[in-house]
Motif scaffolding. Structure first.
Motif, PDB file in Angstrom:
ATOM      1  N   GLU A 109       5.300  16.312  -0.546  1.00  5.87           N
ATOM      2  CA  GLU A 109       4.000  15.742  -0.898  1.00  5.87           C
ATOM      3  C   GLU A 109       3.242  16.899  -1.517  1.00  5.87           C
ATOM      4  N   GLY A 145       0.841  -1.199   0.000  1.00  8.56           N
ATOM      5  CA  GLY A 145       0.000   0.000   0.000  1.00  8.56           C
ATOM      6  C   GLY A 145       0.870   1.240   0.000  1.00  8.56           C
ATOM      7  N   GLY A 146       0.227   2.406  -0.043  1.00  6.53           N
ATOM      8  CA  GLY A 146       0.971   3.660  -0.002  1.00  6.53           C
ATOM      9  C   GLY A 146       1.736   3.806   1.308  1.00  6.53           C
ATOM     10  N   GLN A 147       1.092   3.388   2.392  1.00  7.96           N
ATOM     11  CA  GLN A 147       1.726   3.534   3.700  1.00  7.96           C
ATOM     12  C   GLN A 147       2.995   2.686   3.792  1.00  7.96           C
ATOM     13  N   TYR A 188       0.379  13.412   4.485  1.00  7.63           N
ATOM     14  CA  TYR A 188      -0.635  12.392   4.792  1.00  7.63           C
ATOM     15  C   TYR A 188      -0.579  12.027   6.283  1.00  7.63           C
ATOM     16  N   THR A 225      -3.682   2.360  -4.513  1.00  2.00           N
ATOM     17  CA  THR A 225      -5.001   2.262  -3.890  1.00  2.00           C
ATOM     18  C   THR A 225      -5.963   3.334  -4.424  1.00  2.00           C
ATOM     19  N   LYS A 226      -5.426   4.493  -4.779  1.00  2.00           N
ATOM     20  CA  LYS A 226      -6.260   5.625  -5.165  1.00  2.00           C
ATOM     21  C   LYS A 226      -6.624   5.527  -6.655  1.00  2.00           C
ATOM     22  N   LEU A 260       5.827   4.361   2.019  1.00  2.00           N
ATOM     23  CA  LEU A 260       6.477   5.403   2.821  1.00  2.00           C
ATOM     24  C   LEU A 260       7.465   4.772   3.804  1.00  2.00           C
ATOM     25  N   THR A 298       1.079  10.522  -5.016  1.00  2.00           N
ATOM     26  CA  THR A 298      -0.213   9.845  -5.134  1.00  2.00           C
ATOM     27  C   THR A 298      -1.254  10.709  -5.848  1.00  2.00           C
ATOM     28  N   LEU A 357      -5.688  -2.502  -2.156  1.00  2.00           N
ATOM     29  CA  LEU A 357      -4.630  -1.719  -1.515  1.00  2.00           C
ATOM     30  C   LEU A 357      -3.308  -2.127  -2.141  1.00  2.00           C
ATOM     31  N   LEU A 358      -2.606  -1.160  -2.723  1.00  2.00           N
ATOM     32  CA  LEU A 358      -1.282  -1.414  -3.291  1.00  2.00           C
ATOM     33  C   LEU A 358      -0.522  -0.095  -3.340  1.00  2.00           C
ATOM     34  N   SER A 363      -1.802  16.617   1.687  1.00  2.00           N
ATOM     35  CA  SER A 363      -3.084  15.986   2.021  1.00  2.00           C
ATOM     36  C   SER A 363      -4.048  16.998   2.650  1.00  2.00           C
ATOM     37  N   TRP A 411      -9.703   7.967  -1.546  1.00  2.00           N
ATOM     38  CA  TRP A 411     -10.233   8.767  -2.646  1.00  2.00           C
ATOM     39  C   TRP A 411      -9.741   8.174  -3.953  1.00  2.00           C
ATOM     40  N   ASP A 413       5.814  11.981  -2.338  1.00  2.00           N
ATOM     41  CA  ASP A 413       4.563  11.227  -2.339  1.00  2.00           C
ATOM     42  C   ASP A 413       3.740  11.786  -3.506  1.00  2.00           C
ATOM     43  N   ALA A 436       0.301   5.660  -3.754  1.00  2.00           N
ATOM     44  CA  ALA A 436      -0.693   4.694  -3.294  1.00  2.00           C
ATOM     45  C   ALA A 436      -1.502   4.332  -4.547  1.00  2.00           C
TER      46      ALA A 436
HETATM   47  C1  LIG Z   1      -3.872   7.096   0.750  1.00  2.00           C
HETATM   48  C2  LIG Z   1      -2.544   7.723   0.796  1.00  2.00           C
HETATM   49  C3  LIG Z   1      -1.421   7.005   1.245  1.00  2.00           C
HETATM   50  C4  LIG Z   1      -1.525   5.608   1.810  1.00  2.00           C
HETATM   51  O1  LIG Z   1      -1.977   4.690   0.896  1.00  2.00           O
HETATM   52  P1  LIG Z   1      -2.588   3.257   1.348  1.00  2.00           P
HETATM   53  O2  LIG Z   1      -2.519   2.495   0.096  1.00  2.00           O
HETATM   54  O3  LIG Z   1      -3.962   3.529   1.831  1.00  2.00           O
HETATM   55  O4  LIG Z   1      -1.690   2.718   2.403  1.00  2.00           O
HETATM   56  C5  LIG Z   1      -0.194   7.637   1.218  1.00  2.00           C
HETATM   57  N1  LIG Z   1      -0.072   8.901   0.782  1.00  2.00           N
HETATM   58  C6  LIG Z   1      -1.128   9.624   0.360  1.00  2.00           C
HETATM   59  C7  LIG Z   1      -0.927  11.020  -0.101  1.00  2.00           C
HETATM   60  C8  LIG Z   1      -2.400   9.062   0.363  1.00  2.00           C
HETATM   61  O5  LIG Z   1      -3.448   9.792  -0.024  1.00  2.00           O
END
Ligand SMILES: *Cc1c(COP(=O)(O)O)cnc(C)c1O
Length: 397
Positions: free
Chosen positions: A154, A85-87, A111, A207-208, A90, A185, A217-218, A158, A339, A183, A205
């Motif tokens: 970033e 995931g994005g987290q 974030y 994921t978005k 990081l 994303t 989630l990736l 966020s 989102w 970041d 992420a």
């Molecule tokens: C959602 C998000 C993340 C984390 O992503 P996950 O896939 O939910 O772990 C990291 N950075 C930003 C800016 C995000 O919006």
């Protein structure tokens, strides 16, 4: 031992028949595997570098590496590591670039869970993460120390959406030999050219927008060069950040429509943002394509488009309870985090931490999806007028 002589138990695992070869379709196959087979014992290895050879499922099956290669191509990266995931992307960057005693710079609008990672786990590992004003630009120079290991960006940040002067920050960090991680994303890796701006590491992420349907989630860690590849690769392995090929196959599908989804959602979000900017209930619209957003000039200079997530700040006439009732009153927009999906979302941020600014529970983030714009606008307007009826002025009459 002939195949025919095998017990059927053994035949279950060692069949003699296979589907005919020569199948071709538009869909990338899903390769699931932990074990990778070797021809001989002397070929056996445990090597994270999948460009040398496949050795273990953890480092990626062809499905996972296919997704990574597609992201690397879009971002113009040397390589993209796919992570859960994005987290975790990081976290991987911190653990690949920092050690006890490191100093890291992080914009204060990063974030939320990123700031938690910095304040909790990284501080326990004696990595000092110092927050800075996202609009600092080349002024970052004054904050860089001998032991600075990383500068994070970033952009837009966020929730409050400040756009950073990433090229200026990169220039200042480069002069002091400090790598810059972004970041990326918001831009889905396509609306802002991270490596063109000189960053060393770009995380996303998936994921978005890439996943795009709120069902996976990736994340990815993309590196600019060989040095980044060799730094992140071993730590990716040591942390065991393997991902599911099934999730990757959904992300590969998401990529097919990323362009068209972004185009529609971006236009829809901008139209809604512009309409909301005219509403008396709204004090400020924080959308990078509008001049009311801090750093708008950098968005104009550096981005090829805007995504579909932005925030609105209700005027001080409204109480946090009223703002909450606005969100509760929405019918089409769901209430939820994350989102970039096909369905629109709204969320109040009651306790955003920003130095010198108190948003007082009046800030709402909207993520615009694929519904018809006028339907979303009607929903938002109706929730606003219902909220207005409960305003203190009217109640006191
Ligand atoms: C959602 C998000 C993340 C984390 O992503 P996950 O896939 O939910 O772990 C990291 N950075 C930003 C800016 C995000 O919006």
């Amino acid at each position: 031992m002939t195949h025919n002589s095998l017990h059927w138990y053994s035949k279950l695992l060692h069949p003699s028949s296979e589907a005919p070869a020569g199948f071709k379709s538009l869909v990338p196959p899903v390769h699931r595997a932990s074990t990778v087979l070797f021809e001989r014992q002397s070929d056996v290895a445990d090597d994270w570098n999948t460009e040398r050879k496949y050795t273990y499922g953890l480092y990626g099956t062809p499905t996972v590496l296919n997704l990574g290669a597609r992201i690397a191509e879009l971002e113009d990266a040397r390589f993209s590591f796919v992570v859960p995931g994005g987290q975790s992307a990081l976290a991987l960057v911190y653990l690949a670039y920092c050690c006890a005693g490191s100093h890291v710079l992080l914009p204060w609008n990063a974030y939320g869970p990123h700031k938690d990672l910095a304040r909790d786990m990284m501080s326990r590992f004696d990595v000092e993460v110092e927050e800075y004003d996202p609009l600092i630009g080349s002024g970052i120079s004054a904050l860089i120390r001998e032991n600075s290991s990383l500068v994070w960006c970033e952009s837009p940040g966020s929730v409050t959406m400040e756009v950073q002067d990433v090229p200026a920050i990169v220039k200042a960090a480069r002069e002091r030999g400090v790598p810059v991680a972004l970041d990326n994303t918001y831009s889905a890796g396509v609306l802002f050219n991270a490596f063109g701006a000189g960053v060393d590491i770009s995380i996303q992420a998936l994921t978005k927008y890439v996943g795009g349907h709120s069902d996976l989630l990736l994340g990815t860690v993309s590196v600019r060069d060989e040095e980044g590849y060799n730094r992140v690769g071993p730590i990716h392995r040591q942390l065991g950040l393997g991902v599911s090929p099934d999730a990757c196959s959904l992300a590969l599908r998401g990529l097919e429509t990323l362009g068209i989804r972004l185009r529609y959602m971006s236009a829809s979000a901008l139209e809604i943002a512009q309409r909301l900017a005219e509403r008396p209930e709204i004090d400020t619209v924080l959308h990078p394509a509008l001049p009311s957003c801090l750093g708008h000039e950098f968005w104009k200079r550096d981005f090829t488009g805007a995504a579909s997530v932005f925030s609105i700040l209700f005027s001080e006439n409204y109480s946090p309870t009223q703002v909450e009732s606005f969100v509760d009153g929405l019918k089409l927009l769901g209430i939820g985090t994350s989102w970039g999906g096909t369905a629109s979302l709204a969320l109040v941020y009651p306790d955003l931490q920003r130095p010198n600014i108190d948003y007082g529970g009046r800030l709402v983030r909207l993520s615009i999806g694929l519904e018809e714009t006028t339907d979303l606008m009607r929903d938002i307007e109706s929730a606003m007028s219902n909220m207005s009826e409960a305003s203190p002025q009217r109640e006191s009459r």
